[in-house]
Each structure stands twice: as structure tokens, then as C-alpha cells.
Design a protein around this motif. Sequence first.
Motif: not given
Ligand code: PGA
Length: 305
Positions: A287, A266, A51, A134, A226
Motif C-alpha cells: 500500500g 506495511s 487505495k 481486502h 497501514g
Molecule cells: P500497507 O497496505 O502496505 O499500507 O500496509 C497494504 C494493503 O492494504 O494492501
Amino acid sequence: MSLIVNGTEIPATGTIKFNGVSLEKVIFDGVIVWSKEAIMSRKGFLCGNWKMNKTWDESIALAQEILATGVNTTNPETVLAPATCNLKAVADTVGTNLGVCSQFVSNATNGAYTGQVSAAMLANVGCKYAIINHSETTYFGLTPEAVTGNEQASFYNNFNIIAGQLGQCFQNNITPILCCGENLTIREKWAHKTWVEYQLRMSLASITADQVEKMIIAYEPIWAIGTGKTATPAEAEEMCSHVRTVISEMYGSSAGDQVRIIYGGSMNAKNASELLSQTNIDGGLIGGASLKPADFATIWNAFSK
Ligand code: PGA
């Protein structure tokens, strides 16, 4: 000398199609067998989505730390998605040991599109994968939070734009990672299956079976991204299996068997093993945990079990 059966030349190695089904040639105990199962064993896929984190120098350091854990792209196929301005730095750091992925790609070829990056530009710096649709992608300067009501549907799902992005990827030998998934409102109305099917049918309208087999589809429930909330393994499997069914209905069972479907939202060092052991989950879009080399390595190692 070649072997001809019913007018079809049988290759020495590789695959044939029989009654529309792809079969792979395998030698078992000295006997040649044509195995549907062999072709169905999909290679795992992991993407670390960094990100908007890490400067140029920090990106190089993080890539080096990840390499030092032993993570590589042999199996599962593994790619890192740094910020656009750091793609070249990461590509040069990882060489052929890991793939490099963009978090965005334009639907346009080139021209007056301030702030965008084309598939040809990405390919030219060694980037071979791109994330499309995304839910956090800013579009025309707007963030998802800034868009409300009916506009939100077109913000997330401007299907003409997605079709253009997929087309640009295929023209430039970039593997697209197409995201789909529902927000909390849709999930609470129990409309998540219908919504994801709609997203897929609209997004893939211009895509052929050969192309879909080469793509990666990421099921990412927006409420789990996230937030620390993860879909349970059963919920994630239910939706990844649903995605596979939709692809089979659209393109036939061979495409359904071959397309790789990954889960994102997550995923972390603790829950990865159970999520990745589900039949229809071929990998992860990760992420937060991809910024921690040890955690990313734990997720990667979960594949070898
Ligand atoms: P995250 O993000 O693992 O922090 O939830 C996943 C993503 O947005 O690809």
C-alpha cells in the motif's frame, strides 16, 4: 514423431502429470529430465495498491515515475491498482510494461447495483487483476470501522459474495488476488491459523484445483495494514506456509506448490528484502510504499537478489 510412454504422449516441451504430480521438461547437459523442482519455482508477484489516492492526472504521473525507475512486469510479475475511475488512464500509460489491477470487483454480472463495477467492465478497460476481500473494502456504503460485533464477521467474510467475485473474475480472464488474514483480537487469542484456514475453506468452496493454481492469495494480517506494524519475517512465513498447507490439503500438493502466496501489511523498502526471501512468500501487496516510486522500485529490485 511423438514419444508415447505407458499410453501417454510425451510433449516436446512443457509439462506432464505423472502420478498426479506436475513435472516440467528441462534439458540439462543435453539430457532430458523431468523436474518437479522446476515447476515449483513460482514467479514472484507484486501489487502496488494505491487505495483512494491520486486523481486521474496524478495517477498518470505516478505510473510514469514508476516506469522511469525501470520497474516492469517481466519478473516479478508487477501490477498497479489505482482507483477504479483511473484504471483506464493507468492502463494506457503502462501499456504492456506493467499489469493493471482493480481494488474491487462485483459478484454480480450487471444490473441495479449502484456503486459497483463488474468484471466485464474491468476487462474492457485493460484490467487483468482484481483484489477480493481486502479488509478496507467498503461494502454497501459501510466502512469497516462502522460495523461492529458479530456483523463484522459477515462484513469481512460474506463467503457467498467472495465466491461470486471469484467466479466473475474467472469468467472474464481476470486473475483474482484473494485476501485473507486475522485482526488483532484473533491474533491475541492465538486463533490466527484456525481463522485463516476457515476463511480459505469457505472462500474457495466453489473453486477447482485448476483455478486455484491461477490465483494469488494475499495473507494480510489486518493489524499490520497501514499501521506501520509489520509481521516479522518469521510470522509472515509461518502464515504463508500455513496457507500453502491448507491449499495442498484441499487441492493436492501440485496446487499447493503452484499457487502464489504474497504478504501484505506495511511492507516497505527496508523490510521487503527479508520478507521476500522467505520460502513461502512469493511477493507483496504493497500500500503506502507503492505511492513512492523509489521505494516501490527498491522492493521490486529485492526480487532479483
Ligand atoms: P500497507 O497496505 O502496505 O499500507 O500496509 C497494504 C494493503 O492494504 O494492501
